[in-house]
Design a protein around this motif. Structure first.
Motif, short mmCIF file in Angstrom:
data_model
loop_
_atom_site.label_atom_id
_atom_site.label_comp_id
_atom_site.label_asym_id
_atom_site.label_seq_id
_atom_site.Cartn_x
_atom_site.Cartn_y
_atom_site.Cartn_z
N LEU A 5 45.13 40.57 41.81
CA LEU A 5 45.61 41.68 42.62
C LEU A 5 44.41 42.35 43.28
O LEU A 5 43.38 42.57 42.63
CB LEU A 5 46.37 42.67 41.73
N ASP A 6 44.55 42.68 44.57
CA ASP A 6 43.45 43.26 45.35
C ASP A 6 43.73 44.75 45.53
O ASP A 6 44.30 45.16 46.54
CB ASP A 6 43.41 42.54 46.71
N THR A 7 43.35 45.55 44.55
CA THR A 7 43.64 46.98 44.60
C THR A 7 42.84 47.71 43.53
O THR A 7 42.38 47.08 42.58
CB THR A 7 45.15 47.23 44.34
N THR A 27 38.41 44.75 43.25
CA THR A 27 38.34 46.08 43.87
C THR A 27 37.19 46.02 44.88
O THR A 27 36.40 45.08 44.87
CB THR A 27 38.04 47.18 42.83
N ASN A 28 37.13 47.00 45.73
CA ASN A 28 35.97 47.15 46.62
C ASN A 28 35.79 48.64 46.93
O ASN A 28 36.69 49.44 46.60
CB ASN A 28 36.09 46.26 47.87
N PRO A 29 34.69 49.04 47.54
CA PRO A 29 34.47 50.48 47.76
C PRO A 29 35.57 51.11 48.61
O PRO A 29 35.94 52.27 48.38
CB PRO A 29 33.11 50.51 48.48
N ILE A 83 30.60 40.98 38.82
CA ILE A 83 29.90 41.84 39.78
C ILE A 83 30.04 41.29 41.18
O ILE A 83 29.67 40.14 41.46
CB ILE A 83 28.39 41.95 39.41
N LYS A 84 30.55 42.15 42.06
CA LYS A 84 30.73 41.74 43.45
C LYS A 84 29.48 42.13 44.24
O LYS A 84 29.10 43.31 44.25
CB LYS A 84 31.92 42.50 44.02
N VAL A 85 28.86 41.15 44.87
CA VAL A 85 27.69 41.44 45.69
C VAL A 85 27.92 40.84 47.08
O VAL A 85 28.66 39.86 47.23
CB VAL A 85 26.38 40.86 45.09
N ALA A 165 40.32 35.75 49.98
CA ALA A 165 40.43 37.21 50.05
C ALA A 165 40.90 37.60 51.45
O ALA A 165 41.03 36.76 52.33
CB ALA A 165 39.08 37.85 49.75
N SER A 166 41.19 38.91 51.59
CA SER A 166 41.70 39.42 52.87
C SER A 166 43.01 38.72 53.22
O SER A 166 43.20 38.26 54.35
CB SER A 166 40.63 39.24 53.96
N ILE A 167 43.86 38.65 52.23
CA ILE A 167 45.20 38.03 52.38
C ILE A 167 46.12 39.06 53.03
O ILE A 167 46.17 40.20 52.59
CB ILE A 167 45.74 37.65 50.98
C1 E4P Z 1 38.43 41.01 48.37
O1 E4P Z 1 37.98 40.98 47.25
C2 E4P Z 1 38.52 42.21 49.22
O2 E4P Z 1 38.69 43.33 48.40
C3 E4P Z 1 39.69 42.22 50.18
O3 E4P Z 1 40.44 41.04 50.09
C4 E4P Z 1 39.35 42.70 51.54
O4 E4P Z 1 40.41 42.48 52.42
P1 E4P Z 1 40.74 43.32 53.73
O5 E4P Z 1 40.32 42.51 54.90
O6 E4P Z 1 42.24 43.48 53.67
O7 E4P Z 1 40.02 44.64 53.61
#
Ligand code: E4P
Length: 225
Positions: A5-7, A27-29, A83-85, A165-167
């Protein structure tokens, strides 16, 4: 193919975790910024308790020293943390240095096959090609997944997984699996849409209506006997 899940929204994670299909969370910033007032460390620790799989926590430093410092700190929060880099040369250095400490990395913001290959050679646990953002630029995000899969398949030493990603929609999920992704990370609304079909709704409605008719007929028969 596994589903993440991307959240950073705990409500969404709790609900999807109940469905029994989640293998991890990214997750991302930007996703964290949507959760007003939420503490980053608390959020990541809670997600790790909700989902038993890799949970991506992203660094915000631009240099390798900073990424390594943040990575070591985040990895200390829970054994599920990865760790996401970013996909930069500093990011590559951070991946190799964190790898030597046994810390797994997700190399994010991948937009071409060379970035994925170099990240894999640096020892990335997963690479994240952003297919929706590639599509937005009028290129083919799925072709990127296919190309990375082909290149990784040529080298038996590469164990790095491809995380789509970016689905943006359910079709991206199916196509990612067919193109060779090991994981797709989906926004909650996309995941919910994956289970929606008007014929399922119509079929359910007619089954229930028939069942109610049967019960009414049986009740009448019992009353008349
Ligand atoms: C992946 O890990 C990212 O958090 C995410 O898929 C970014 O997608 P976006 O283009 O919808 O921001």
């Amino acid at each position: 193919m596994k589903i993440y899940l991307d959240t950073a929204n705990l409500g969404e994670i709790r609900e999807a975790a109940r469905w029994g299909i989640l293998s991890g969370v990214t997750t991302n910033p930007s996703l964290m910024a949507q959760e007003e007032g939420a503490d980053f460390e608390d959020t990541i620790r809670t997600i790790c308790e909700l989902v038993n799989g890799p949970i991506s926590a992203e660094t915000v430093s631009e240099d390798a020293d900073g990424m390594v410092r943040e990575g070591v700190e985040f990895a200390g929060w829970h054994s599920n943390v990865i760790i996401k880099v970013p996909s930069t040369t500093e990011g590559l250095e951070a991946v190799s240095r964190l790898g030597r400490r046994g810390i797994r990395c997700n190399v994010t913001l991948i937009f071409n096959t060379n970035q994925a290959l170099l990240a894999a050679l640096a020892g990335a646990f997963v690479v994240s090609p952003f297919i929706g953002r590639v599509d937005d630029m009028s290129y083919d995000g799925m072709e990127l997944i296919r190309e990375i899969a082909e290149v990784f398949d040529q080298d038996p030493d590469i164990r790095t997984q491809i995380l789509a990603a970016s689905i943006r929609h359910p079709r991206h999920v199916t196509e990612s699996a067919l193109a060779g992704a090991h994981i797709a990370t989906c926004p909650f609304n996309v995941l919910r849409k994956c289970m929606q079909h008007p014929l399922t709704d119509r079929g359910m409605a007619s089954f229930l209506a028939d069942w109610r008719k049967r019960e009414a007929a049986m009740a009448l028969a019992t009353a008349g006997s």
